[in-house]
Motif scaffolding. Structure first.
Motif, PDB file in Angstrom:
ATOM      1  N   SER A 306       0.846  -1.190   0.000  1.00  0.00           N
ATOM      2  CA  SER A 306       0.000   0.000   0.000  1.00  0.00           C
ATOM      3  C   SER A 306       0.882   1.240   0.000  1.00  0.00           C
ATOM      4  CB  SER A 306      -0.904   0.009   1.235  1.00  0.00           C
ATOM      5  OG  SER A 306      -1.778  -1.102   1.228  1.00  0.00           O
ATOM      6  N   TRP A 319      -2.986  11.158  -0.752  1.00  0.00           N
ATOM      7  CA  TRP A 319      -3.240  10.330  -1.928  1.00  0.00           C
ATOM      8  C   TRP A 319      -2.953   8.876  -1.553  1.00  0.00           C
ATOM      9  CZ3 TRP A 319      -4.619  12.393  -6.793  1.00  0.00           C
ATOM     10  CH2 TRP A 319      -4.627  13.791  -6.859  1.00  0.00           C
ATOM     11  N   SER A 320      -3.930   8.023  -1.710  1.00  0.00           N
ATOM     12  CA  SER A 320      -3.720   6.608  -1.419  1.00  0.00           C
ATOM     13  C   SER A 320      -3.406   5.867  -2.705  1.00  0.00           C
ATOM     14  CB  SER A 320      -4.963   5.990  -0.762  1.00  0.00           C
ATOM     15  OG  SER A 320      -6.078   6.058  -1.633  1.00  0.00           O
ATOM     16  N   GLY A 321      -2.604   4.804  -2.560  1.00  0.00           N
ATOM     17  CA  GLY A 321      -2.219   4.063  -3.747  1.00  0.00           C
ATOM     18  C   GLY A 321      -1.769   2.655  -3.428  1.00  0.00           C
ATOM     19  N   THR A 322      -1.338   1.966  -4.473  1.00  0.00           N
ATOM     20  CA  THR A 322      -0.821   0.611  -4.342  1.00  0.00           C
ATOM     21  C   THR A 322       0.440   0.486  -5.172  1.00  0.00           C
ATOM     22  OG1 THR A 322      -2.199  -0.161  -6.179  1.00  0.00           O
ATOM     23  CG2 THR A 322      -3.104  -0.411  -3.954  1.00  0.00           C
ATOM     24  N   GLN A 337       1.094   3.607  -7.822  1.00  0.00           N
ATOM     25  CA  GLN A 337       0.071   4.406  -8.483  1.00  0.00           C
ATOM     26  C   GLN A 337      -1.098   4.654  -7.541  1.00  0.00           C
ATOM     27  OE1 GLN A 337      -0.978   2.030 -11.878  1.00  0.00           O
ATOM     28  NE2 GLN A 337      -2.479   0.840 -10.732  1.00  0.00           N
ATOM     29  N   ASP A 338      -1.807   5.762  -7.803  1.00  0.00           N
ATOM     30  CA  ASP A 338      -2.913   6.087  -6.934  1.00  0.00           C
ATOM     31  C   ASP A 338      -4.082   5.144  -7.197  1.00  0.00           C
ATOM     32  OD1 ASP A 338      -4.848   8.013  -8.886  1.00  0.00           O
ATOM     33  OD2 ASP A 338      -2.688   7.983  -9.343  1.00  0.00           O
ATOM     34  N   SER A 339      -4.876   4.944  -6.162  1.00  0.00           N
ATOM     35  CA  SER A 339      -5.977   3.994  -6.265  1.00  0.00           C
ATOM     36  C   SER A 339      -7.238   4.601  -6.839  1.00  0.00           C
ATOM     37  CB  SER A 339      -6.279   3.397  -4.879  1.00  0.00           C
ATOM     38  OG  SER A 339      -6.519   4.436  -3.951  1.00  0.00           O
ATOM     39  N   PRO A 347      -5.199   5.843 -13.624  1.00  0.00           N
ATOM     40  CA  PRO A 347      -4.271   5.962 -12.493  1.00  0.00           C
ATOM     41  C   PRO A 347      -2.909   6.447 -12.959  1.00  0.00           C
ATOM     42  CG  PRO A 347      -5.403   3.851 -12.499  1.00  0.00           C
ATOM     43  CD  PRO A 347      -5.668   4.469 -13.823  1.00  0.00           C
ATOM     44  N   TRP A 350       3.467   6.859 -10.081  1.00  0.00           N
ATOM     45  CA  TRP A 350       4.049   7.965  -9.342  1.00  0.00           C
ATOM     46  C   TRP A 350       5.513   8.191  -9.733  1.00  0.00           C
ATOM     47  CZ3 TRP A 350       1.888   7.527  -3.645  1.00  0.00           C
ATOM     48  CH2 TRP A 350       0.482   7.650  -3.689  1.00  0.00           C
ATOM     49  N   PRO A 355       1.502  11.736  -8.125  1.00  0.00           N
ATOM     50  CA  PRO A 355       0.192  12.292  -8.551  1.00  0.00           C
ATOM     51  C   PRO A 355       0.124  13.810  -8.448  1.00  0.00           C
ATOM     52  CG  PRO A 355       0.021  11.473  -6.330  1.00  0.00           C
ATOM     53  CD  PRO A 355       1.399  11.111  -6.802  1.00  0.00           C
TER      54      PRO A 355
END
Length: 374
Positions: A306, A319-322, A337-339, A347, A350, A355
């Motif tokens: 995550s 900004w949340s991502g995986t 990348q952002d979710s 998406p 990054w 982002p």
């Protein structure tokens, strides 16, 4: 005879020596060592229903001043040169406690004892369940167990206790002193406490909450508790030749590994001298992992990591991502990348501009669990 010991009498003795029944009932073989010639004495563990560590040689009330010891098996260690005596109690043994002292309480000790005239210069060769009478006192202590014996229970005898005067309080006055012993290499059960040293490095015991291993000096939890260790990840730009430089920012990581399970966290805070400007556009970022991930494709393609980006600008935003795993360069987390999609609905991978345009004070955090290659 209901209390019998193997390896005690000779066939030529009047009592006939060790019988085949003695050999079948009494525990034989090598027990947990307590030294080159000595074994850990104690009661053989186990119960018929498997619910109790020790069920044998239990003291149970039969009257105000009387009790019985239930059948069971044990190992009684004599001197080093005498060896260890396997003992079996095949039927209930009766005990009668002396009346209480008129002024002070006392503590008696119930023991399983072996007499061996070849070793103790006595006149008997037999095993017995006995009461060792304590000394009355305002704050009494249990007497020591005699040589070639093991303590089973400590019994408090109140002031003036007798069969017709209340007797022993069996609910509060009975303290279990039994400890368990097992075969060499076996795990020593918790019964009897943990205040004893190990006999050899690599010995195991049950601490009551889990396993412990003797390392030659102390008992340590086994397996060892998970410990987080810090490491410094390598930060890369996957396109171009100019690599990121942390400068006065902060890049740190920590991880713990249990078997092939790895928990990891990575922290990046952009500083005023962090090198971002010279990186190529769309130079996707990656960060090295502490352990190479398993190479199975589906384990790598799944987004196990995550990400959280913190834009510290005028209007702070999270900004949340995986991210995905890769075995490249010994193991990296990449394709961050952002979710949620950008304005174009796609998406963003990054990098220095996604982002958002990274600047001093911004923070990227990565964390997750993955399977390592070994």
């Amino acid at each position: 005879m209901t209390v019998r010991s193997a390896w005690l009498q000779n066939r030529s003795d009047a009592d006939g020596g060790q019988t085949r029944v003695d050999t079948r009932l009494a525990p034989t073989g090598t027990a947990v060592p307590q030294g080159p010639l000595a074994s850990r004495d104690g009661v053989i563990p186990g119960s018929a229903d498997g619910k109790f560590v020790i069920s044998g040689l239990t003291v149970v009330k039969s009257g105000n001043m009387t009790a019985q010891v239930t059948p069971g098996r044990a190992l009684v260690q004599g001197s080093d040169t005498a060896g260890a005596y396997p003992v079996v109690v095949t039927d209930y043994e009766n005990l009668t406690f002396a009346d209480g002292d008129p002024a002070n309480p006392r503590i008696d000790l119930v023991v399983l004892r072996v007499y061996d005239q070849q070793q103790d210069a006595g006149t008997a060769s037999r095993a017995a369940v006995e009461i060792v009478k304590g000394t009355p006192a305002a704050a009494p202590a249990a007497p020591a167990a005699p040589p070639a014996s093991i303590a089973l229970y400590a019994v408090t005898v109140p002031v003036a206790a007798s069969a017709g005067n209340g007797g022993i309080n069996w609910n509060t006055g009975l303290v279990d002193r039994r400890r368990a012993t097992v075969a060499a290499g076996g795990i020593v059960p918790f019964a009897g406490g943990t205040t004893f040293a190990g006999a050899y490095p690599g010995q195991y015991r049950d601490s009551g909450n889990g396993l412990e291993r003797w390392n030659g000096t102390v008992w340590s939890p086994y397996p060892a508790p998970a410990v987080w260790s810090d490491y410094t990840p390598v930060w890369r730009a996957e396109i171009g030749t100019v690599q990121p430089a942390v400068g006065n920012g902060l890049l740190a990581g920590s991880a713990t590994k249990i078997g092939t399970t790895v928990h990891v966290r990575i922290y990046l805070k952009i500083g005023t001298t962090t090198n971002l400007a010279a990186q190529d556009a769309n130079a996707n970022w990656s960060f090295s992992l502490p352990y190479t991930p398993a190479a199975t494709p589906w384990k790598l393609d799944g987004r196990f990591i995550s990400a959280l980006g913190y834009d510290s600008g005028t209007n702070p935003r999270m900004w949340s991502g995986t991210a995905m795993l890769s075995t490249a360069n010994g193991g990296v987390v990449r394709s961050i990348q952002d979710s949620v999609g950008q304005t174009d609905g796609k998406p963003a991978i990054w990098d220095k501009t996604a982002p958002y345009a990274w600047k001093a004070g911004d923070v990227l955090t990565l964390w997750g669990t993955y399977e390592s290659a070994s």
